[in-house]
Design a protein around this motif. Sequence first.
Motif, PDB file in Angstrom:
ATOM      1  N   THR B 123       7.052   1.229   4.152  1.00  0.00           N
ATOM      2  CA  THR B 123       8.283   1.729   4.760  1.00  0.00           C
ATOM      3  C   THR B 123       8.300   3.228   4.988  1.00  0.00           C
ATOM      4  OG1 THR B 123       9.361  -0.022   3.539  1.00  0.00           O
ATOM      5  CG2 THR B 123      10.788   1.614   4.560  1.00  0.00           C
ATOM      6  N   PHE B 124       8.044   4.002   3.951  1.00  0.00           N
ATOM      7  CA  PHE B 124       8.177   5.450   4.088  1.00  0.00           C
ATOM      8  C   PHE B 124       7.151   6.000   5.081  1.00  0.00           C
ATOM      9  CE2 PHE B 124       8.119   9.910   2.670  1.00  0.00           C
ATOM     10  CZ  PHE B 124       9.476  10.169   2.729  1.00  0.00           C
ATOM     11  N   VAL B 125       5.977   5.365   5.120  1.00  0.00           N
ATOM     12  CA  VAL B 125       4.953   5.782   6.078  1.00  0.00           C
ATOM     13  C   VAL B 125       5.419   5.514   7.510  1.00  0.00           C
ATOM     14  CG1 VAL B 125       2.613   5.297   6.899  1.00  0.00           C
ATOM     15  CG2 VAL B 125       3.039   5.586   4.462  1.00  0.00           C
ATOM     16  N   CYS B 126       6.131   4.379   7.728  1.00  0.00           N
ATOM     17  CA  CYS B 126       6.687   4.094   9.055  1.00  0.00           C
ATOM     18  C   CYS B 126       7.610   5.218   9.502  1.00  0.00           C
ATOM     19  CB  CYS B 126       7.492   2.795   9.049  1.00  0.00           C
ATOM     20  SG  CYS B 126       6.480   1.343   8.858  1.00  0.00           S
ATOM     21  N   VAL B 127       8.456   5.660   8.576  1.00  0.00           N
ATOM     22  CA  VAL B 127       9.384   6.737   8.921  1.00  0.00           C
ATOM     23  C   VAL B 127       8.609   8.000   9.284  1.00  0.00           C
ATOM     24  CG1 VAL B 127      11.195   8.245   8.035  1.00  0.00           C
ATOM     25  CG2 VAL B 127      11.218   5.817   7.489  1.00  0.00           C
ATOM     26  N   MET B 128       7.618   8.372   8.462  1.00  0.00           N
ATOM     27  CA  MET B 128       6.860   9.587   8.743  1.00  0.00           C
ATOM     28  C   MET B 128       6.102   9.467  10.065  1.00  0.00           C
ATOM     29  SD  MET B 128       7.820  11.628   6.488  1.00  0.00           S
ATOM     30  CE  MET B 128       6.860  13.004   7.123  1.00  0.00           C
TER      31      MET B 128
ATOM     32  N   PHE C  47      -1.321  17.257   3.335  1.00  0.00           N
ATOM     33  CA  PHE C  47      -2.059  16.123   3.883  1.00  0.00           C
ATOM     34  C   PHE C  47      -2.980  16.488   5.046  1.00  0.00           C
ATOM     35  CE2 PHE C  47       1.782  13.816   2.191  1.00  0.00           C
ATOM     36  CZ  PHE C  47       1.131  13.430   1.049  1.00  0.00           C
ATOM     37  N   GLY C  48      -2.840  17.722   5.571  1.00  0.00           N
ATOM     38  CA  GLY C  48      -3.627  18.104   6.748  1.00  0.00           C
ATOM     39  C   GLY C  48      -5.121  17.982   6.545  1.00  0.00           C
ATOM     40  N   GLY C  49      -5.632  18.581   5.461  1.00  0.00           N
ATOM     41  CA  GLY C  49      -7.079  18.574   5.230  1.00  0.00           C
ATOM     42  C   GLY C  49      -7.623  17.171   5.028  1.00  0.00           C
ATOM     43  N   GLY C  50      -6.952  16.385   4.191  1.00  0.00           N
ATOM     44  CA  GLY C  50      -7.432  15.035   3.912  1.00  0.00           C
ATOM     45  C   GLY C  50      -7.341  14.124   5.120  1.00  0.00           C
ATOM     46  N   THR C  51      -6.301  14.343   5.947  1.00  0.00           N
ATOM     47  CA  THR C  51      -6.153  13.517   7.141  1.00  0.00           C
ATOM     48  C   THR C  51      -7.273  13.798   8.122  1.00  0.00           C
ATOM     49  OG1 THR C  51      -3.766  13.543   6.867  1.00  0.00           O
ATOM     50  CG2 THR C  51      -4.589  12.922   9.028  1.00  0.00           C
ATOM     51  N   ARG C  60     -10.091   4.377   7.275  1.00  0.00           N
ATOM     52  CA  ARG C  60      -8.751   3.865   7.461  1.00  0.00           C
ATOM     53  C   ARG C  60      -8.495   2.806   6.438  1.00  0.00           C
ATOM     54  NH1 ARG C  60      -8.239   5.737  12.696  1.00  0.00           N
ATOM     55  NH2 ARG C  60      -8.524   7.898  12.276  1.00  0.00           N
ATOM     56  N   PRO C  61      -7.282   2.575   5.929  1.00  0.00           N
ATOM     57  CA  PRO C  61      -6.115   3.390   6.238  1.00  0.00           C
ATOM     58  C   PRO C  61      -6.243   4.799   5.651  1.00  0.00           C
ATOM     59  CG  PRO C  61      -5.627   1.825   4.497  1.00  0.00           C
ATOM     60  CD  PRO C  61      -6.979   1.498   4.998  1.00  0.00           C
ATOM     61  N   LEU C  62      -5.562   5.754   6.277  1.00  0.00           N
ATOM     62  CA  LEU C  62      -5.530   7.119   5.764  1.00  0.00           C
ATOM     63  C   LEU C  62      -5.040   7.123   4.319  1.00  0.00           C
ATOM     64  CD1 LEU C  62      -3.839   8.792   8.825  1.00  0.00           C
ATOM     65  CD2 LEU C  62      -6.252   8.809   8.249  1.00  0.00           C
ATOM     66  N   PHE C  63      -5.455   8.149   3.554  1.00  0.00           N
ATOM     67  CA  PHE C  63      -5.132   8.133   2.127  1.00  0.00           C
ATOM     68  C   PHE C  63      -3.636   8.177   1.860  1.00  0.00           C
ATOM     69  CE2 PHE C  63      -4.231  12.633   0.924  1.00  0.00           C
ATOM     70  CZ  PHE C  63      -4.474  13.224   2.145  1.00  0.00           C
ATOM     71  N   TRP C  64      -2.859   8.844   2.736  1.00  0.00           N
ATOM     72  CA  TRP C  64      -1.416   8.905   2.460  1.00  0.00           C
ATOM     73  C   TRP C  64      -0.693   7.710   3.058  1.00  0.00           C
ATOM     74  CZ3 TRP C  64       1.585   9.474   6.904  1.00  0.00           C
ATOM     75  CH2 TRP C  64       0.940   9.979   8.037  1.00  0.00           C
ATOM     76  N   VAL C  65      -1.412   6.915   3.883  1.00  0.00           N
ATOM     77  CA  VAL C  65      -0.818   5.687   4.400  1.00  0.00           C
ATOM     78  C   VAL C  65      -0.998   4.585   3.351  1.00  0.00           C
ATOM     79  CG1 VAL C  65      -1.211   3.850   6.090  1.00  0.00           C
ATOM     80  CG2 VAL C  65      -1.001   6.225   6.843  1.00  0.00           C
ATOM     81  N   GLU C  66      -2.179   4.588   2.734  1.00  0.00           N
ATOM     82  CA  GLU C  66      -2.476   3.600   1.708  1.00  0.00           C
ATOM     83  C   GLU C  66      -1.595   3.830   0.483  1.00  0.00           C
ATOM     84  OE1 GLU C  66      -6.745   1.706   0.246  1.00  0.00           O
ATOM     85  OE2 GLU C  66      -6.538   3.813   0.717  1.00  0.00           O
ATOM     86  N   HIS C  67      -1.294   5.094   0.210  1.00  0.00           N
ATOM     87  CA  HIS C  67      -0.489   5.431  -0.974  1.00  0.00           C
ATOM     88  C   HIS C  67       0.782   6.122  -0.533  1.00  0.00           C
ATOM     89  CE1 HIS C  67      -3.996   4.544  -3.455  1.00  0.00           C
ATOM     90  NE2 HIS C  67      -4.691   5.162  -2.532  1.00  0.00           N
TER      91      HIS C  67
END
Lengths: 206, 206, 206
Positions: B123-128, C47-51, C60-67
């Motif tokens: 959910t929160f990723v969808c928003v971002m 998140f810029g560098g890791g993305t 994929r999925p990106l690390f902040w998408v997975e978490h």
Amino acid sequence: MHLGMSTLLQAVEACGIVAFACSGFIEARRKQMDMVGVYTVAFITAFGGGTLRDILLDRRPLFWVEHQEYALLIFGLALLSIPFLRHLRSSLAEKIIIVADAFGLGLFSAVGTSLARDAQMPTFVCVMMGVITGIFGGVLRDVICNEIPLVFRRGHLYATCAFAGCWLYLILDWLHAPQAVAIIASILLTSSMRMLAVRLDLKLPD
Amino acid sequence: MHLGMSTLLQAVEACGIVAFACSGFIEARRKQMDMVGVYTVAFITAFGGGTLRDILLDRRPLFWVEHQEYALLIFGLALLSIPFLRHLRSSLAEKIIIVADAFGLGLFSAVGTSLARDAQMPTFVCVMMGVITGIFGGVLRDVICNEIPLVFRRGHLYATCAFAGCWLYLILDWLHAPQAVAIIASILLTSSMRMLAVRLDLKLPD
Amino acid sequence: MHLGMSTLLQAVEACGIVAFACSGFIEARRKQMDMVGVYTVAFITAFGGGTLRDILLDRRPLFWVEHQEYALLIFGLALLSIPFLRHLRSSLAEKIIIVADAFGLGLFSAVGTSLARDAQMPTFVCVMMGVITGIFGGVLRDVICNEIPLVFRRGHLYATCAFAGCWLYLILDWLHAPQAVAIIASILLTSSMRMLAVRLDLKLPD
């Protein structure tokens, strides 16, 4: 893509990398950056356009990942060029940037269009991919140095030259010209048009 | 994703592209850029957010690669609008930018959230993703024009509106509202909230 | 990659995110941004560098998408830190930024090199991936705040520290040291070298 064409594209790409790296070295030196700054700006200028192209076309591994010698080449050039750059006169530096940048623009635009064509993109998208590949390294260089990118400032005919060169490539490709001919013609058109525009102070209408 | 929904999303996306392109045209003209500069800035503003979204979600082909008519549309609009823009009064230009930008923000945020939802993101990723899709084109436009992006300056309630609109979409989706309803409600909330904030000079607390 | 190593990398990554987010909070506050601006700048810095690393390595999925808890963590920190930041003395803020940034740099560079190694990239590319992962968040932060990035300004020894740390990781890895040891040694080298450089005002030759 045949092996021969692939080799040609790589040779052209390597030349473009060196040309853009030179413009990055000089620009970074003018901003009084130190050795690592100079290397990093040159790296970004040289690989920015091609990396964006590879990401947009979803080509992996990236061209500089597959060929780590490219990154090492820039590293070596940076070490060699730093002492030399200190003694470079400002008016000469300006001229070298313009010539190197014109060739980098031509080389990368031609490769970008060609790779997009090979990936069977629609025509107008091929042109935009070529233009993006050609201009994006320089845009990143200028954004990082905190200036309005050269390419967007008035009266430089910059993207316009890449645009013309990319169309020439596609027209020759459509006429079944050999790929080598199409690429070289496209590079010559873009680079010479850009250098002429600077020389003659050509501007687009507002 | 059903075909009908996909068509709806594309129609919404096309409107967002035109809205953002308009804001790009006017901003580039104010920076005295020439024709190609105007086109390129409009192109980047219109496609920047959606391209980043497609890269982050790993969707290929990119939306403007699959539909080259989008890029041609911007090209045609640029040619048509240049003479018109020369005579645009500055106060009117300001207003058009704000309205066009508000709609672009709403349209792209809604599509971004919806596509992230379809890709089963948390959910929160969808928003971002929705917020990033909505704001990123404008951020690129401002970075290229060498300004602190509008969205990060104080008292604009910019990303906040997209944030609210994306949550509304997800809540309606969770309540099993039809997708068309959720998207249109989200667009209306984001755009009207943004226009109201500018009109009433609303600000977030420090 | 074994599960244990993967857990270690994630823990290191989470620490790096918090460290960079802190530097983003403080920098954005100094630019007088509002709550959403502060959150967004912190998000991009963290998140810029890791993305970019995940995009370049095609993970994929990106690390902040997975978490998604990472993004929520920054959100919570932003809410908590805003009132606190208002009372922060400017000299203290400066020091916190430097320490947080040094740790973020070390943590992300080590993870970046390690992930590139796991993806079997050639040696020099692993180093560049580590450096890019480490510096890119801070570069984006500075570009958005309309400054020449810290990392490219003179006399900061910034990328150089990450460069040294990444090589140390690869050398220890080549000597078959356990991954945990290699990562921690690399983090310590990068961070302490960076803090020492600031403390002792170390500079690279021009």
